[in-house]
Design an enzyme around this catalytic site. Structure first.
Site, PDB file in Angstrom:
ATOM      1  N   ASP A 147     -31.395 -25.756 -13.468  1.00  0.00           N
ATOM      2  CA  ASP A 147     -32.904 -25.941 -12.896  1.00  0.00           C
ATOM      3  C   ASP A 147     -33.755 -27.040 -13.310  1.00  0.00           C
ATOM      4  O   ASP A 147     -34.390 -27.558 -12.388  1.00  0.00           O
ATOM      5  CB  ASP A 147     -33.796 -24.609 -13.579  1.00  0.00           C
ATOM      6  CG  ASP A 147     -33.480 -24.502 -15.060  1.00  0.00           C
ATOM      7  OD1 ASP A 147     -32.413 -25.226 -15.724  1.00  0.00           O
ATOM      8  OD2 ASP A 147     -33.940 -23.572 -15.850  1.00  0.00           O
TER       9      ASP A 147
ATOM     10  N   ASP B 205     -23.639 -27.472  -3.756  1.00  0.00           N
ATOM     11  CA  ASP B 205     -24.056 -27.183  -2.440  1.00  0.00           C
ATOM     12  C   ASP B 205     -25.656 -27.287  -2.597  1.00  0.00           C
ATOM     13  O   ASP B 205     -26.252 -28.125  -1.522  1.00  0.00           O
ATOM     14  CB  ASP B 205     -23.746 -25.754  -2.197  1.00  0.00           C
ATOM     15  CG  ASP B 205     -24.276 -25.304  -0.802  1.00  0.00           C
ATOM     16  OD1 ASP B 205     -24.062 -26.344   0.345  1.00  0.00           O
ATOM     17  OD2 ASP B 205     -24.689 -24.198  -0.419  1.00  0.00           O
TER      18      ASP B 205
ATOM     19  N   ASP C 212     -28.108 -30.919  -1.135  1.00  0.00           N
ATOM     20  CA  ASP C 212     -29.236 -30.744  -0.145  1.00  0.00           C
ATOM     21  C   ASP C 212     -30.447 -31.620  -0.594  1.00  0.00           C
ATOM     22  O   ASP C 212     -31.207 -32.247   0.000  1.00  0.00           O
ATOM     23  CB  ASP C 212     -29.425 -29.184   0.346  1.00  0.00           C
ATOM     24  CG  ASP C 212     -28.800 -28.915   1.506  1.00  0.00           C
ATOM     25  OD1 ASP C 212     -27.375 -29.437   1.947  1.00  0.00           O
ATOM     26  OD2 ASP C 212     -29.174 -28.278   2.365  1.00  0.00           O
TER      27      ASP C 212
ATOM     28  N   TYR D   2     -18.004 -19.031  -4.495  1.00  0.00           N
ATOM     29  CA  TYR D   2     -17.616 -19.209  -2.952  1.00  0.00           C
ATOM     30  C   TYR D   2     -16.343 -18.243  -2.797  1.00  0.00           C
ATOM     31  O   TYR D   2     -16.123 -17.849  -1.742  1.00  0.00           O
ATOM     32  CB  TYR D   2     -17.693 -20.520  -2.842  1.00  0.00           C
ATOM     33  CG  TYR D   2     -18.738 -21.007  -2.119  1.00  0.00           C
ATOM     34  CD1 TYR D   2     -19.965 -21.139  -3.081  1.00  0.00           C
ATOM     35  CD2 TYR D   2     -18.711 -21.622  -0.803  1.00  0.00           C
ATOM     36  CE1 TYR D   2     -20.893 -21.975  -2.476  1.00  0.00           C
ATOM     37  CE2 TYR D   2     -19.977 -22.352  -0.318  1.00  0.00           C
ATOM     38  CZ  TYR D   2     -21.119 -22.392  -1.244  1.00  0.00           C
ATOM     39  OH  TYR D   2     -22.104 -22.916  -0.743  1.00  0.00           O
TER      40      TYR D   2
ATOM     41  N   LYS E  10     -25.392 -23.973 -16.188  1.00  0.00           N
ATOM     42  CA  LYS E  10     -26.353 -22.981 -16.492  1.00  0.00           C
ATOM     43  C   LYS E  10     -25.702 -22.266 -17.835  1.00  0.00           C
ATOM     44  O   LYS E  10     -25.729 -21.010 -17.578  1.00  0.00           O
ATOM     45  CB  LYS E  10     -26.488 -21.948 -15.372  1.00  0.00           C
ATOM     46  CG  LYS E  10     -27.672 -21.112 -15.542  1.00  0.00           C
ATOM     47  CD  LYS E  10     -29.318 -21.750 -15.543  1.00  0.00           C
ATOM     48  CE  LYS E  10     -30.289 -20.942 -15.922  1.00  0.00           C
ATOM     49  NZ  LYS E  10     -31.299 -21.457 -16.176  1.00  0.00           N
TER      50      LYS E  10
HETATM   51  C1  IPM Z   1     -22.047 -27.462   2.932  1.00  0.00           C
HETATM   52  C2  IPM Z   1     -22.484 -26.300   3.650  1.00  0.00           C
HETATM   53  C3  IPM Z   1     -21.386 -25.083   3.516  1.00  0.00           C
HETATM   54  C4  IPM Z   1     -21.166 -24.903   1.985  1.00  0.00           C
HETATM   55  C5  IPM Z   1     -21.417 -23.801   4.314  1.00  0.00           C
HETATM   56  C6  IPM Z   1     -21.874 -24.168   5.711  1.00  0.00           C
HETATM   57  C7  IPM Z   1     -20.264 -22.852   4.003  1.00  0.00           C
HETATM   58  O1  IPM Z   1     -23.649 -25.645   3.414  1.00  0.00           O
HETATM   59  O2  IPM Z   1     -21.120 -28.007   3.358  1.00  0.00           O
HETATM   60  O3  IPM Z   1     -22.924 -27.639   2.038  1.00  0.00           O
HETATM   61  O4  IPM Z   1     -21.829 -24.099   1.408  1.00  0.00           O
HETATM   62  O5  IPM Z   1     -20.280 -25.336   1.308  1.00  0.00           O
HETATM   63 MG    MG Z   2     -24.591 -27.002   1.851  1.00  0.00          MG
END
Ligand code: IPM
Ligand code: MG
Length: 357
Positions: free
Chosen positions: A223, A247, A251, A142, A191
């Site tokens: 993975d 990240d 999710d 990032y 990884k």
């Molecule tokens: C998160 C989001 C952010 C990230 C984006 C919006 C930059 O996906 O906070 O998980 O990737 O960190």
């Molecule tokens: Mg995110």
């Protein structure tokens, strides 16, 4: 006690959910005899509209002058044509970095009341799971070198993953210290079979693990981890990983809890000032319709009380109130199947939670 909170409402559903969290924090302050003051600042697309840039200096200064920061979400299709350096998301990275928030705590736990919303089968979920993802937040790909250059097939774009021992150690310590307060298990995800930066990550985590003999340490390739999260989520307690893997895996972890609308997060650095935000995005498709689930942001407010202000009884009270309304069957649209009755609006859900507080 008195605290100043900077509010970064942002875009899309950001304003609605932040206002919900503020209402719940106000109620908590009144109940426990505290005083919270809230000062709004612009971030993301709304900041581009007003000032031309997604992260005005005034916002950075305001956050630095505050005791803590509460953020909604940034971004939306309106700003998709902005160049990479001026996108709303860039502001999020900028503020994390400006505030030195290298740790991102993302708890993913299954609420028994929301069992039906999880896509996992009963035999997989068992008695539920409670995972704490510790994501490195100010390093890695990032923030690494990026740009365009001549490559084998002509012009190419590149981004770089880089981690120093210092960065790995400081996030590793957070993970081990967190595990010591929980069930004393850490799984580090990398990884290392491919990436040099992951090999340094793994080596550094291994030496750190020797300082924490009570913690059961393991490592896993990313993975495999993505697969194990849906195969047997109960095996995880604390997960520690890089910015990008964290990240993605957070999710995934949110979806197996039933809804991404439930998950809070805390971003922390060396001081008590943190930034608290839901892990979901700005959901432009439902913005302004009073449909959003405010719980992730309300729970982020609870994390702020616990981690930045040391008010754990107050944080418990908010979390218990959320448990109670869920057990009572209150649901926003994201938590319901299409055949179940009428969902609560964002403000109705907020009122219910404030009521039982
Ligand atoms: C998160 C989001 C952010 C990230 C984006 C919006 C930059 O996906 O906070 O998980 O990737 O960190
Ligand atoms: Mg995110």
């Amino acid at each position: 006690m008195e605290f100043n909170i900077a509010l970064l409402r942002g875009d899309g559903i950001g304003p609605e959910i932040v206002d919900s969290a503020v209402a719940v924090l106000e109620k908590t302050a009144a109940k426990f005899g505290h005083k919270f003051s809230f000062t709004p600042y612009l971030i993301g697309g709304c900041a581009i509209d007003e000032t031309g840039i997604p992260l005005p200096q005034e916002t950075i200064d305001g956050c630095l002058a505050s005791d803590s920061v509460l953020l909604g979400a940034v971004g939306g299709p309106k700003w998709d044509d902005q160049p990479g350096s001026n996108r709303p998301e860039k502001a999020l990275l900028g503020i994390r970095s400006a505030l030195g928030l290298f740790t991102n705590l993302r708890p993913a736990k299954l609420y028994p009341a929301l069992r039906a919303a999880s896509p996992l089968k009963d035999e997989i979920v068992g008695k539920g799971f409670d995972i704490m993802i510790v994501r490195e937040l100010t390093g890695g790909i990032y923030f690494g070198d990026r740009g365009y250059r001549e490559g084998k097939y002509g012009q190419e774009a590149f981004d770089t993953e880089a981690y120093s021992v210092t960065e790995i150690e400081r996030i590793g310590r957070v993970a081990f210290d967190t595990a010591m307060k929980r069930s004393k298990r850490v799984c580090s995800i990398d990884k290392a079979n491919v990436l040099e930066s992951s090999r340094l990550w793994r080596k550094t985590m291994h030496s750190l693990a020797e300082e924490y003999p009570e913690v059961e340490y393991s490592d896993m390739f990313v993975d495999n981890a993505a697969m194990q999260l849906v195969r047997d989520p109960k095996q995880f307690d604390v997960i520690v990983t890089s910015n990008m893997f964290g990240d993605i895996l957070s999710d995934e972890a949110s979806q197996i809890t039933g809804s991404i609308g439930m998950l809070a997060s805390a971003s922390l650095g060396e001081t008590s000032r943190g930034m608290y935000e839901p892990i979901h995005g700005s959901a432009p498709d439902i913005a302004g319709q009073n449909k959003a689930n405010p719980i992730a942001t309300i729970l982020s407010g609870a994390m702020m009380l616990r981690y930045s202000f040391g008010l754990s009884a107050e944080a418990d009270a908010i979390e218990n109130a959320v448990d109670k309304v869920l057990e009572a069957g209150c649901r926003t649209a994201d938590l319901m199947g299409s055949t179940e009755g009428n969902p609560l609006t964002c403000t109705e859900m907020t009122e219910k939670i404030a009521e039982v507080l």
